[in-house]
Structures are given as C-alpha cells and as structure tokens.
Design a protein around this motif. Structure first.
Motif, PDB file in Angstrom:
ATOM      1  N   ARG A  27      -8.167   1.614  -0.962  1.00  0.00           N
ATOM      2  CA  ARG A  27      -6.952   0.855  -0.664  1.00  0.00           C
ATOM      3  C   ARG A  27      -6.896   0.566   0.833  1.00  0.00           C
ATOM      4  O   ARG A  27      -7.487   1.272   1.635  1.00  0.00           O
ATOM      5  CB  ARG A  27      -5.722   1.613  -1.147  1.00  0.00           C
ATOM      6  CG  ARG A  27      -5.614   1.589  -2.680  1.00  0.00           C
ATOM      7  CD  ARG A  27      -4.540   2.516  -3.162  1.00  0.00           C
ATOM      8  NE  ARG A  27      -3.208   2.093  -2.746  1.00  0.00           N
ATOM      9  CZ  ARG A  27      -2.401   1.337  -3.475  1.00  0.00           C
ATOM     10  NH1 ARG A  27      -2.768   0.907  -4.661  1.00  0.00           N
ATOM     11  NH2 ARG A  27      -1.211   1.000  -3.020  1.00  0.00           N
ATOM     12  N   ARG A  28      -6.188  -0.489   1.192  1.00  0.00           N
ATOM     13  CA  ARG A  28      -6.282  -1.013   2.549  1.00  0.00           C
ATOM     14  C   ARG A  28      -5.221  -0.482   3.515  1.00  0.00           C
ATOM     15  O   ARG A  28      -4.990  -1.047   4.562  1.00  0.00           O
ATOM     16  CB  ARG A  28      -6.207  -2.547   2.515  1.00  0.00           C
ATOM     17  CG  ARG A  28      -7.344  -3.215   1.771  1.00  0.00           C
ATOM     18  CD  ARG A  28      -7.111  -4.719   1.665  1.00  0.00           C
ATOM     19  NE  ARG A  28      -5.984  -5.052   0.791  1.00  0.00           N
ATOM     20  CZ  ARG A  28      -4.827  -5.549   1.209  1.00  0.00           C
ATOM     21  NH1 ARG A  28      -4.639  -5.812   2.463  1.00  0.00           N
ATOM     22  NH2 ARG A  28      -3.858  -5.808   0.347  1.00  0.00           N
ATOM     23  N   MET A  81       0.818  -1.222   0.000  1.00  0.00           N
ATOM     24  CA  MET A  81       0.000   0.000   0.000  1.00  0.00           C
ATOM     25  C   MET A  81       0.847   1.266   0.000  1.00  0.00           C
ATOM     26  O   MET A  81       0.333   2.371  -0.096  1.00  0.00           O
ATOM     27  CB  MET A  81      -0.930   0.016   1.231  1.00  0.00           C
ATOM     28  CG  MET A  81      -1.963  -1.071   1.251  1.00  0.00           C
ATOM     29  SD  MET A  81      -3.086  -0.968  -0.154  1.00  0.00           S
ATOM     30  CE  MET A  81      -2.930  -2.626  -0.806  1.00  0.00           C
ATOM     31  N   SER A  98      -1.328   4.126   1.625  1.00  0.00           N
ATOM     32  CA  SER A  98      -2.545   4.684   1.034  1.00  0.00           C
ATOM     33  C   SER A  98      -3.824   4.008   1.516  1.00  0.00           C
ATOM     34  O   SER A  98      -3.968   2.784   1.493  1.00  0.00           O
ATOM     35  CB  SER A  98      -2.476   4.595  -0.493  1.00  0.00           C
ATOM     36  OG  SER A  98      -3.637   5.200  -1.031  1.00  0.00           O
TER      37      SER A  98
END
Ligand SMILES: [Zn+2]
Length: 185
Positions: free
Chosen positions: A66-67, A34, A61
């Motif tokens: 997004r995680r 990420m 992010s």
C-alpha cells in the motif's frame, strides 16, 4: 501554524470519520485512501476511576504494497486534554474560578483531585497558551468589549473571548479544540 489535529465528540462522529476513510487524505503524506483504524488510546481523567478512551488511532498503511507513509494519526476526543488527566469541563471550571477569585481558591475548590503543583503547572501552561488561543479565536470572533471601569486580567479576557466565540457550547474548550483543530494547551 502547527499541524492540524483531529478531534471528534461522539461515537456517531467517529463512525462518520471511519466511513469516509477511503476518501480521506493522510495529513502527513496527503495520499488518499490509505488510512486504516489502528487501535485506541486510553488514560485516566477526572471523569472516572478507570481508564477511559482518550483518542482513536489511524495508520497510513504502507503494508502489503500500500502507498501510505506508515505514520499514525491520533483522533482525539474533543473533551480531553493532552498530557493531563483532565477533561476540558474540569479545566474550564478551574480556569473560571481562578480568574473570578484566586488561583489558591480554584485549587482548593478542585478538591485534591490533582496535586497543587500540577494545578500550578496547568495554570502556567494556560498562561503560555493565551496568545496562541487569542490568535486562533480572532478570525472567528472579535474579542468582547471590556467595560471601561474594570480592566480584567488577560486570562479573564481569554475566557470571555472563548465564551463569546462558542456561546452554545457545553464546554468552550472542547468546542475550541474541535473547531480550531488544535490543542487548547
Ligand atoms: Zn500518510
């Protein structure tokens, strides 16, 4: 031990870090892939009249589903000193002079680049950091033996330990920061 800091030394090393971002876990949330580039941090130091690059920023992010955790990470150039307009090379020189001669002489030799008060604060910060530095160095290198007749001050011992730990480094302080993944001061 405190959270690990990230450092790099050259444009090539930064490129290599960027190439691995998709495989790199975030140091805060551990989620992989990420991290994205998130600008740079500039500031003044003794190397130039202009601001120079001090750190790159990464962002974990959490945008567009997004995680990531939304936190940022600074990736520091190994030869910068956090919160001080100073390179590690100049700091190393200053500490060496202070230990070999006197603090006053070291401040005079530094040639007015920083105020006397600032140098005194830096010396104090170094004093406060000594046990942390020694603890960090211990696993990688035993402290050098002290010749019997001379009993150097603790500060001298810390500098000798740094030199012994990083004999080939241009600047042992930069090598310390990058290897130990922690700020010197
Ligand atoms: Zn994260």
């Amino acid at each position: 031990m405190a959270e690990q800091q990230w450092f790099y030394r050259s444009a090539e090393e930064w490129d290599a870090i960027c190439e691995r971002l998709k495989l790199t876990p975030c140091p805060h949330c551990q989620v992989v892939g990420m991290l994205i580039r998130h600008g740079s941090l500039y500031g003044y130091d003794d190397r130039s009249q202009r601001q120079t690059l001090r750190a790159r920023r990464l962002f974990c992010s959490n945008r567009h589903a997004r995680r990531g955790c939304g936190r940022t990470i600074s990736v520091w150039l190994a030869d910068k000193i956090r919160r001080l307009s100073l390179t590690t090379g100049t700091l190393w020189q200053f500490l060496g002079r202070a230990v070999a001669g006197s603090l006053r002489a070291a401040i005079r030799a530094a040639d007015g680049f920083l105020s006397d008060r600032t140098w005194l604060r830096i010396w104090k910060r170094f004093h406060q950091a000594q046990s942390k530095i020694r603890t960090a160095l211990s696993p990688c290198c035993a402290p050098p033996a002290v010749p019997a007749p001379s009993s150097p001050r603790p500060a001298a011992h810390v500098l000798a330990h740094l030199t012994a730990a990083f004999p080939d480094a241009d600047c042992p302080i930069a090598a310390f920061q990058q290897t130990m993944r922690t700020f010197f001061l």
